[in-house]
Design a protein around this motif. Structure first.
Motif, PDB file in Angstrom:
ATOM      1  N   GLY A 115      22.374  10.789 -12.951  1.00 36.93           N
ATOM      2  CA  GLY A 115      23.680  10.702 -13.585  1.00 36.93           C
ATOM      3  C   GLY A 115      23.624  11.005 -15.070  1.00 36.93           C
ATOM      4  N   SER A 116      22.561  10.538 -15.728  1.00 37.97           N
ATOM      5  CA  SER A 116      22.413  10.801 -17.159  1.00 37.97           C
ATOM      6  C   SER A 116      22.222  12.285 -17.424  1.00 37.97           C
ATOM      7  CB  SER A 116      21.221  10.013 -17.713  1.00 37.97           C
ATOM      8  OG  SER A 116      21.412   8.629 -17.540  1.00 37.97           O
ATOM      9  N   VAL A 117      21.387  12.923 -16.617  1.00 36.06           N
ATOM     10  CA  VAL A 117      21.162  14.365 -16.783  1.00 36.06           C
ATOM     11  C   VAL A 117      22.450  15.133 -16.523  1.00 36.06           C
ATOM     12  CG1 VAL A 117      19.942  16.357 -15.833  1.00 36.06           C
ATOM     13  CG2 VAL A 117      18.706  14.223 -16.251  1.00 36.06           C
ATOM     14  N   ARG A 118      23.184  14.719 -15.496  1.00 33.27           N
ATOM     15  CA  ARG A 118      24.438  15.396 -15.169  1.00 33.27           C
ATOM     16  C   ARG A 118      25.446  15.251 -16.309  1.00 33.27           C
ATOM     17  NH1 ARG A 118      25.743  12.523 -11.164  1.00 33.27           N
ATOM     18  NH2 ARG A 118      24.278  13.522  -9.739  1.00 33.27           N
ATOM     19  N   SER A 119      25.489  14.059 -16.906  1.00 36.91           N
ATOM     20  CA  SER A 119      26.426  13.834 -18.008  1.00 36.91           C
ATOM     21  C   SER A 119      26.074  14.692 -19.216  1.00 36.91           C
ATOM     22  CB  SER A 119      26.427  12.353 -18.397  1.00 36.91           C
ATOM     23  OG  SER A 119      26.844  11.550 -17.322  1.00 36.91           O
ATOM     24  N   VAL A 120      24.773  14.744 -19.526  1.00 39.50           N
ATOM     25  CA  VAL A 120      24.341  15.555 -20.662  1.00 39.50           C
ATOM     26  C   VAL A 120      24.632  17.022 -20.408  1.00 39.50           C
ATOM     27  CG1 VAL A 120      22.322  16.318 -21.969  1.00 39.50           C
ATOM     28  CG2 VAL A 120      22.591  13.898 -21.384  1.00 39.50           C
TER      29      VAL A 120
ATOM     30  N   THR B  93      26.878  18.330 -18.377  1.00 36.32           N
ATOM     31  CA  THR B  93      28.324  18.559 -18.393  1.00 36.32           C
ATOM     32  C   THR B  93      28.852  18.583 -19.818  1.00 36.32           C
ATOM     33  OG1 THR B  93      28.512  17.433 -16.262  1.00 36.32           O
ATOM     34  CG2 THR B  93      30.538  17.730 -17.527  1.00 36.32           C
ATOM     35  N   GLY B  94      28.315  17.689 -20.662  1.00 34.05           N
ATOM     36  CA  GLY B  94      28.749  17.657 -22.058  1.00 34.05           C
ATOM     37  C   GLY B  94      28.412  18.935 -22.795  1.00 34.05           C
ATOM     38  N   ARG B  95      27.265  19.522 -22.465  1.00 33.63           N
ATOM     39  CA  ARG B  95      26.886  20.778 -23.119  1.00 33.63           C
ATOM     40  C   ARG B  95      27.797  21.916 -22.707  1.00 33.63           C
ATOM     41  NH1 ARG B  95      20.247  21.068 -23.039  1.00 33.63           N
ATOM     42  NH2 ARG B  95      19.893  19.381 -24.556  1.00 33.63           N
ATOM     43  N   LEU B  96      28.210  21.867 -21.429  1.00 30.34           N
ATOM     44  CA  LEU B  96      29.099  22.932 -20.971  1.00 30.34           C
ATOM     45  C   LEU B  96      30.501  22.764 -21.559  1.00 30.34           C
ATOM     46  CD1 LEU B  96      28.045  23.206 -17.218  1.00 30.34           C
ATOM     47  CD2 LEU B  96      27.405  24.699 -19.115  1.00 30.34           C
TER      48      LEU B  96
END
Length: 323
Positions: free
Chosen positions: A313-318, A320-323
């Motif tokens: 979840g943390s990797v996905r959030s990071v 997504t935030g970059r995109l």
């Protein structure tokens, strides 16, 4: 271990060195009792009360694998870990479990642990069979992980702890060359060779080695159950020792019949498993120690699952935030 290394540097092998080691030898078996959980208690018991004690006794007598000239981190790792230094060149050494093999074993272990929820509906022998696979996979993963950590952190060249015990063609092959190799590696110099030299009998050395192994397993089981030994595990290894001696005696007669490898391997594994059902597992299941072990495994798997979900979840959030 710092004290032991210093004493070994200053004292000659024999009684002076052994006398200096006695306080440490007396203390090591009690250290695992500091852990409340079964897994760290029995794992540390194996490392400290069995491997470290054996290797320190060898060092007191001037024998390897320990040597006071080793750097302190390597000295501690070799003394208290399920590893030993190789004498061959690194290119000839085994790398132990590969990442894929370790992942497959971990997945199989997780599947076995997940099946324990149905244990009330399982036949006892099916449950014991699962325990057998559980024990093998857990030992393989724990010992290989320790070896990999020592190799990575200390640059040590280490031997694998298992060598496909499921293809063993004899009891001697299973116990002496394939199963938990750190144990025969210390039993040979500590028990087998001295007894064989003193009595002039290889059979006596084998029987003594299995007897000592049984007694040490009793200690390991006491770490698990926190109860006095029952003698059943000693009987298990005494039986296997007697059968290994008989097996070797039979093998010396070239003209006598012996089973082909395709038959010998299942016979050996069946004998190990059936006798384990009879003598090895009951001291654990009778006081309910197996339930405690299962609960700890389930808790560990749940923790890893939650940690993995959090990391994903943390990797996905990071991302997504970059995109």
């Amino acid at each position: 271990m710092c004290y032991v290394r210093l004493a070994a540097r200053r004292l000659r092998p024999g009684l002076p060195r052994l006398a200096a080691f006695l306080p440490v030898l007396a203390m090591l078996p009690f250290l695992p009792l500091a852990f409340r959980a079964v897994h760290p208690r029995v794992i540390s018991g194996f490392f400290l009360a069995w491997l470290a004690e054996s290797k320190l006794l060898l060092l007191a007598n001037g024998q390897g694998p320990l040597h006071p000239s080793l750097p302190l981190p390597a000295f501690v790792a070799v003394a208290s870990g399920p590893v030993r230094l190789r004498v061959e060149k690194p290119a000839q050494t085994s790398s132990g479990l590969g990442l894929v093999s370790a992942a497959v074993m971990a997945a199989l272990l997780a599947v076995i642990v997940s099946l324990y929820k149905y244990e009330e509906r399982m036949n006892q022998y099916i449950l014991f069979t699962l325990y057998s696979f559980h024990m093998y996979l857990a030992l393989e993963l724990v010992l290989a992980s320790m070896a990999a950590a020592a190799r990575t952190l200390l640059g040590l060249d280490l031997e694998a702890q298992f060598d496909r015990p499921y293809i063993s063609a004899s009891l001697g092959d299973f116990w002496g060359r394939r199963w938990n190799l750190s144990v025969p590696n210390v039993l040979r110099p500590c028990v087998y060779r001295p007894v064989r030299a003193y009595l002039g009998s290889a059979a006596a050395g084998v029987l003594a080695s299995f007897l000592v192994s049984g007694l040490m397993h009793e200690l390991m089981f006491s770490y698990i159950t926190l109860r006095p030994p029952t003698g059943e595990v000693t009987a298990f290894f005494a039986l296997h020792g007697a059968c290994a001696v008989a097996e070797a005696w039979w093998a010396r007669h070239d003209k006598w019949w012996r089973p082909p490898p395709l038959l010998a391997t299942p016979l050996v594994l069946a004998f190990v498993i059936v006798t384990a059902f009879w003598l090895f597992f009951p001291p654990l299941t009778r006081p309910g120690a197996d339930k405690v072990i299962i609960a700890e495994c389930e808790a560990a798997i749940a923790f890893l699952r939650d940690a993995g979900a959090w990391a994903a979840g943390s990797v996905r959030s990071v991302w997504t935030g970059r995109l």
